[in-house]
Design a protein around this motif. Structure first.
Motif: not given
Ligand SMILES: Cc1cc2nc3c(=O)[nH]c(=O)nc-3n(C[C@H](O)[C@H](O)[C@H](O)COP(=O)(O)O)c2cc1C
Length: 249
Positions: A195-200, A229-235
């Motif tokens: 939600l906060q666009r942070e890594s974790c 702009e936020l496009t992806h998340y990498i895990g």
């Protein structure tokens, strides 16, 4: 009328971003536009009326060299790395087809398009993908612009770790790995970070396709484009042995 048509055709040929070359049955260049000659490092005059073999230096190493220009060959569509006298190299996409314009004579029409920049981008992409595939860690990329952030890519290690193939995974949200265990502290922590666009980094209880439980040490990070702009998340996921697992509070 015919004159006008010819003039227009000639202007179109010259204005094209494609290189165009026409050779006759003996391989002699009958027609060539400026782009074709220039992209292959020659002046138009060096080509007109000459055998296509004058291009040996930059194209001769290609297994398609002769079939590109010879009328009896099948159609060709091939990307060729051209090498010039100054050792510069460019990727060109060539297409060639024969044309029976006359009862007795066949011509070969060859078009060329400079794809060097596309080629380099693709080479970088292929290299990057190989590196990701070679990792001994599981990698997942999810599309942050789509509803419920579906998986866009998983590497082979993900399939080995979870038992789910690429096809069984793409398009789903990663939460399917939690089974019924969706109320874990780690999940809530992750939800907040997203939600906060942070890594974790969290440890989650996950389940393989065969139902076996494992502890997933998961690191998630947002990916932004040039415009921010936020496009992806990498895990990145790593399976922990029960001894390594630290309960997330
Ligand atoms: C890049 C990325 C990778 C994720 N990988 C996993 C995973 O391997 N296992 C898992 O249980 N959840 C994973 N998640 C978390 C879920 O997709 C989801 O964000 C989480 O369950 C919280 O959202 P929810 O409350 O809507 O389920 C990942 C999320 C992201 C963004």
């Amino acid at each position: 009328m015919k004159d006008l048509q010819n003039k227009l055709l000639f202007a179109a040929l010259e204005g094209s971003r494609f290189g165009i070359c026409v050779v006759d049955g003996s391989g002699r260049v009958l027609l060539v536009n400026h782009v074709f000659a220039q992209k292959l490092g020659l002046a138009r005059e060096d080509l007109l009326g000459q055998s296509y073999r004058v291009l040996t230096q930059c194209l001769g190493h290609s297994p398609h060299f002769h079939s590109l220009f010879e009328c009896h060959s099948a159609d060709v569509s091939s990307e060729i790395l051209c090498t010039f006298a100054d050792h510069l190299q460019r990727y060109m996409l060539f297409r060639a087809a024969s044309l029976d314009a006359d009862m007795n004579e066949t011509f070969r029409v060859i078009s060329a398009f400079d794809v060097t920049d596309y080629g380099q981008t693709r080479d970088h992409f292929v290299l990057l993908q190989r590196q990701i595939e070679a990792l001994q860690q599981s990698v997942v990329i999810v599309d942050a612009k789509k509803a419920d952030m579906p998986i866009a890519y998983v590497n082979q290690h993900f399939a080995r770790m979870t038992g789910y193939s690429f096809a069984e995974t793409v398009g789903r949200n990663c939460r399917f790995l939690q089974g019924h265990d969706t109320q874990q502290a780690g999940v809530q922590q992750l939800r907040l970070a997203i939600l906060q666009r942070e890594s974790c980094r969290v440890q989650l209880t996950n389940y393989r396709k065969d139902g076996a439980m494992f502890i997933n040490d998961l690191f998630v990070s947002p990916v932004f484009d040039e415009a921010g702009e936020l496009t992806h998340y990498i895990g990145v996921q790593r399976e922990l042995s029960p001894a390594q697992a630290v309960p997330t509070s």
